[in-house]
Design a protein around this motif. Sequence first.
Motif, PDB file in Angstrom:
ATOM      1  N   LYS A 180       0.825  -1.211   0.000  1.00 11.71           N
ATOM      2  CA  LYS A 180       0.000   0.000   0.000  1.00 11.71           C
ATOM      3  C   LYS A 180       0.857   1.258   0.000  1.00 11.71           C
ATOM      4  O   LYS A 180       0.477   2.272  -0.587  1.00 11.71           O
ATOM      5  N   ASP A 181       2.016   1.194   0.654  1.00  6.79           N
ATOM      6  CA  ASP A 181       2.909   2.355   0.657  1.00  6.79           C
ATOM      7  C   ASP A 181       3.490   2.633  -0.714  1.00  6.79           C
ATOM      8  O   ASP A 181       4.009   3.721  -0.957  1.00  6.79           O
ATOM      9  N   ALA A 182       3.453   1.645  -1.595  1.00 13.55           N
ATOM     10  CA  ALA A 182       3.984   1.806  -2.948  1.00 13.55           C
ATOM     11  C   ALA A 182       2.881   2.012  -3.973  1.00 13.55           C
ATOM     12  O   ALA A 182       3.126   1.946  -5.172  1.00 13.55           O
ATOM     13  N   GLY A 183       1.652   2.221  -3.515  1.00 14.69           N
ATOM     14  CA  GLY A 183       0.558   2.484  -4.435  1.00 14.69           C
ATOM     15  C   GLY A 183      -0.256   1.287  -4.833  1.00 14.69           C
ATOM     16  O   GLY A 183      -1.065   1.369  -5.752  1.00 14.69           O
ATOM     17  N   GLY A 184      -0.071   0.140  -4.147  1.00 17.90           N
ATOM     18  CA  GLY A 184      -0.840  -1.060  -4.450  1.00 17.90           C
ATOM     19  C   GLY A 184      -1.884  -1.356  -3.401  1.00 17.90           C
ATOM     20  O   GLY A 184      -2.244  -0.490  -2.594  1.00 17.90           O
ATOM     21  N   LEU A 185      -2.361  -2.593  -3.397  1.00 17.43           N
ATOM     22  CA  LEU A 185      -3.363  -3.024  -2.419  1.00 17.43           C
ATOM     23  C   LEU A 185      -2.791  -3.976  -1.379  1.00 17.43           C
ATOM     24  O   LEU A 185      -3.533  -4.511  -0.558  1.00 17.43           O
ATOM     25  N   GLY A 186      -1.483  -4.229  -1.417  1.00 17.01           N
ATOM     26  CA  GLY A 186      -0.842  -5.047  -0.394  1.00 17.01           C
ATOM     27  C   GLY A 186      -1.171  -6.519  -0.481  1.00 17.01           C
ATOM     28  O   GLY A 186      -1.149  -7.216   0.528  1.00 17.01           O
ATOM     29  N   ILE A 187      -1.474  -7.022  -1.688  1.00 11.21           N
ATOM     30  CA  ILE A 187      -1.809  -8.438  -1.823  1.00 11.21           C
ATOM     31  C   ILE A 187      -0.553  -9.298  -1.754  1.00 11.21           C
ATOM     32  O   ILE A 187      -0.542 -10.354  -1.133  1.00 11.21           O
ATOM     33  N   SER A 188       0.517  -8.865  -2.377  1.00  6.78           N
ATOM     34  CA  SER A 188       1.802  -9.562  -2.451  1.00  6.78           C
ATOM     35  C   SER A 188       1.738 -10.681  -3.490  1.00  6.78           C
ATOM     36  O   SER A 188       0.694 -11.299  -3.719  1.00  6.78           O
ATOM     37  N   SER A 189       2.882 -10.960  -4.104  1.00  8.71           N
ATOM     38  CA  SER A 189       2.934 -11.927  -5.193  1.00  8.71           C
ATOM     39  C   SER A 189       3.055 -13.355  -4.686  1.00  8.71           C
ATOM     40  O   SER A 189       3.573 -13.608  -3.591  1.00  8.71           O
ATOM     41  N   LEU A 190       2.581 -14.294  -5.477  1.00 11.86           N
ATOM     42  CA  LEU A 190       2.696 -15.710  -5.130  1.00 11.86           C
ATOM     43  C   LEU A 190       4.144 -16.192  -5.226  1.00 11.86           C
ATOM     44  O   LEU A 190       4.536 -17.114  -4.526  1.00 11.86           O
ATOM     45  N   ARG A 191       4.939 -15.580  -6.114  1.00 12.61           N
ATOM     46  CA  ARG A 191       6.348 -15.941  -6.181  1.00 12.61           C
ATOM     47  C   ARG A 191       7.046 -15.600  -4.876  1.00 12.61           C
ATOM     48  O   ARG A 191       7.847 -16.391  -4.350  1.00 12.61           O
ATOM     49  N   ALA A 192       6.757 -14.441  -4.320  1.00 10.25           N
ATOM     50  CA  ALA A 192       7.345 -14.062  -3.036  1.00 10.25           C
ATOM     51  C   ALA A 192       6.911 -15.020  -1.933  1.00 10.25           C
ATOM     52  O   ALA A 192       7.703 -15.391  -1.059  1.00 10.25           O
ATOM     53  N   LEU A 193       5.638 -15.435  -1.968  1.00 14.82           N
ATOM     54  CA  LEU A 193       5.148 -16.386  -0.972  1.00 14.82           C
ATOM     55  C   LEU A 193       5.859 -17.727  -1.114  1.00 14.82           C
ATOM     56  O   LEU A 193       6.281 -18.332  -0.117  1.00 14.82           O
ATOM     57  N   ASN A 194       6.004 -18.199  -2.341  1.00 13.38           N
ATOM     58  CA  ASN A 194       6.659 -19.478  -2.599  1.00 13.38           C
ATOM     59  C   ASN A 194       8.089 -19.485  -2.058  1.00 13.38           C
ATOM     60  O   ASN A 194       8.515 -20.393  -1.326  1.00 13.38           O
ATOM     61  N   LEU A 195       8.854 -18.455  -2.382  1.00 17.53           N
ATOM     62  CA  LEU A 195      10.242 -18.383  -1.924  1.00 17.53           C
ATOM     63  C   LEU A 195      10.343 -18.209  -0.411  1.00 17.53           C
ATOM     64  O   LEU A 195      11.238 -18.756   0.235  1.00 17.53           O
ATOM     65  N   ALA A 196       9.409 -17.458   0.162  1.00 15.27           N
ATOM     66  CA  ALA A 196       9.434 -17.256   1.612  1.00 15.27           C
ATOM     67  C   ALA A 196       9.153 -18.559   2.360  1.00 15.27           C
ATOM     68  O   ALA A 196       9.775 -18.854   3.389  1.00 15.27           O
ATOM     69  N   LEU A 197       8.219 -19.358   1.849  1.00 15.99           N
ATOM     70  CA  LEU A 197       7.905 -20.629   2.490  1.00 15.99           C
ATOM     71  C   LEU A 197       9.080 -21.606   2.384  1.00 15.99           C
ATOM     72  O   LEU A 197       9.343 -22.391   3.306  1.00 15.99           O
ATOM     73  N   LEU A 198       9.794 -21.558   1.263  1.00 16.02           N
ATOM     74  CA  LEU A 198      10.973 -22.409   1.115  1.00 16.02           C
ATOM     75  C   LEU A 198      12.116 -21.918   1.993  1.00 16.02           C
ATOM     76  O   LEU A 198      12.887 -22.715   2.542  1.00 16.02           O
ATOM     77  N   ALA A 199      12.219 -20.604   2.150  1.00 16.47           N
ATOM     78  CA  ALA A 199      13.267 -20.051   3.017  1.00 16.47           C
ATOM     79  C   ALA A 199      13.046 -20.446   4.467  1.00 16.47           C
ATOM     80  O   ALA A 199      14.006 -20.529   5.260  1.00 16.47           O
ATOM     81  N   ARG A 200      11.823 -20.699   4.840  1.00 22.81           N
ATOM     82  CA  ARG A 200      11.551 -21.106   6.222  1.00 22.81           C
ATOM     83  C   ARG A 200      12.247 -22.414   6.568  1.00 22.81           C
ATOM     84  O   ARG A 200      12.605 -22.650   7.734  1.00 22.81           O
TER      85      ARG A 200
END
Length: 520
Positions: free
Chosen positions: A226-246
């Motif tokens: 939202k601070d960058a002008g979006g709706l703060g949904i976030s990308s699925l690629r970011a979610l995928n990599l974050a879950l693997l980083a865990r």
Amino acid sequence: MSFGVKWRAWIKGCLRTTSVAVLINGSPTHEFPLGRGVRQGDPLAPLLFILAAEALNIMMLEASRKGIFKGIKLPNSGPEISILQFADDVLIMGEWTRTNATNLIRLLRCFQLSSGLKVNMQKSNIMGVGADYEEVVSVASRLHCRPGLFPFTYLAWKSKILSYGGRLVLIKSVLGSLGLHYLSLLKAPTSIINKLESIRSRFFWGDKGGVRKISWISWSTTLADKDAGGLGISSLRALNLALLARWWWRFKLEHNHIWRLVIIALHGDDGGMNNLVRNGRFPGLWRNILKIHKEYNSFNLPFADWFQRDQSSNGINISWRWALTSHGNFSVSSIRAAYDANSLLQVSFRNSWWVTRVPSKINILAWRLLHKRLPTKINLAKRGVVCLSSLCPLCDCVEEDEEHLFIGCSISRQLLKDLCKWWKVDIGQVNSIDNLLDRSAEVAGNFSCKKAFIGVMYGFFWIIWNLRNRKTFSVPSQTTATFFAGQLQAYSFFWFKNRVPKVVMATSWIEWCNSPMSCF
């Protein structure tokens, strides 16, 4: 169901003392008492409906116990399943016999007579597993319902009946979580991620009968914070990599877990994390997990530096801190936000000005307005949509764009003047939407007061846009500025009263109308 006598008396009182009216062309009829059913919009109605629908479940279980209706018997002494219910959607399963089908219709008829709830057979489908389609058609004709085929859709969402706020909630909570198990183990191919993002985008912007509607704002912008002008949904690629980083984090902390011992047995004491040059040769799931550092490094993100050794470690059992959080514990959201902010979702735009005190659909309208992406007649013409007239439907004098509709039109100017008079503020002459919001943010008062005024300004946008749509599609409505000013006061009071803590806003309707700035 063992409800108490007093409770049943309360419910009976609620049902028998209420009356309803019907809106005809926007005007209510005379009120009349309900003969049956529950009131639309009543928060008690869904709960009462579920209690009534539970009778159908009890009836089917009893019919199954007595052999009147034969459900599906599961093996190994499993239960017999005959009915699944979700609110007013029902899925009934049983043996494929004409006797079973006939008895089912009789049971539904008994339920109708006892409860007043009638099953609409014209909207119902019957499907057969292992049965010829001709047989299915024959039985469907006898039961006056429609024949169906597998696979079929059950409990499907229809974006057209949801506001943009409702769609946003479902995208965040459901569509972004359906593949959570697979995304936690496998690095999804780019084609799969793009397909999933396309599904989310089509649902958000509306997908009518398989025909995609106009995507007014790019999906990468919509995904941004939202601070960058979006709706703060976030990308699925970011979610995928974050879950693997865990898994990297868990490997460093869960010393005695069996899965970690298996990894050590196969790939050494460090699990291959310290020798990142050769980890691409490891087979299986663990290879994909080890390779994610390359994805982060490609965007100059210091993935390895985010794992910091705690200075209090004793040298035997090393403890770790996660650099992206203040508490030092790993979080998927922190690394997900870091990836989005530095990779795909770099949006050069002002803050979305999200105001939690007004409904999400109001915020999204303001967000689209800030991006100049509302379906005004000028914007529609740019996208090849033919309109009979490009003039503003409110004043019928100037071509309709965002700046004219919300600032230049005489009706908008009068309502904005009434708004400022109500709040006792002077925002001066404004020449653009951005300028209007900048002036709104400079209103005197504390932080809560400023946010409230911006929320009221969003309500102003909402009322003007609704009026514009009514005029465009020839829906009768009130046209006096006084009516709209009162409508704005009522809407904003309802929003804030239900969303602002009482310690921040403890006020009455009279105070809100006379001195809103003193309410915060």
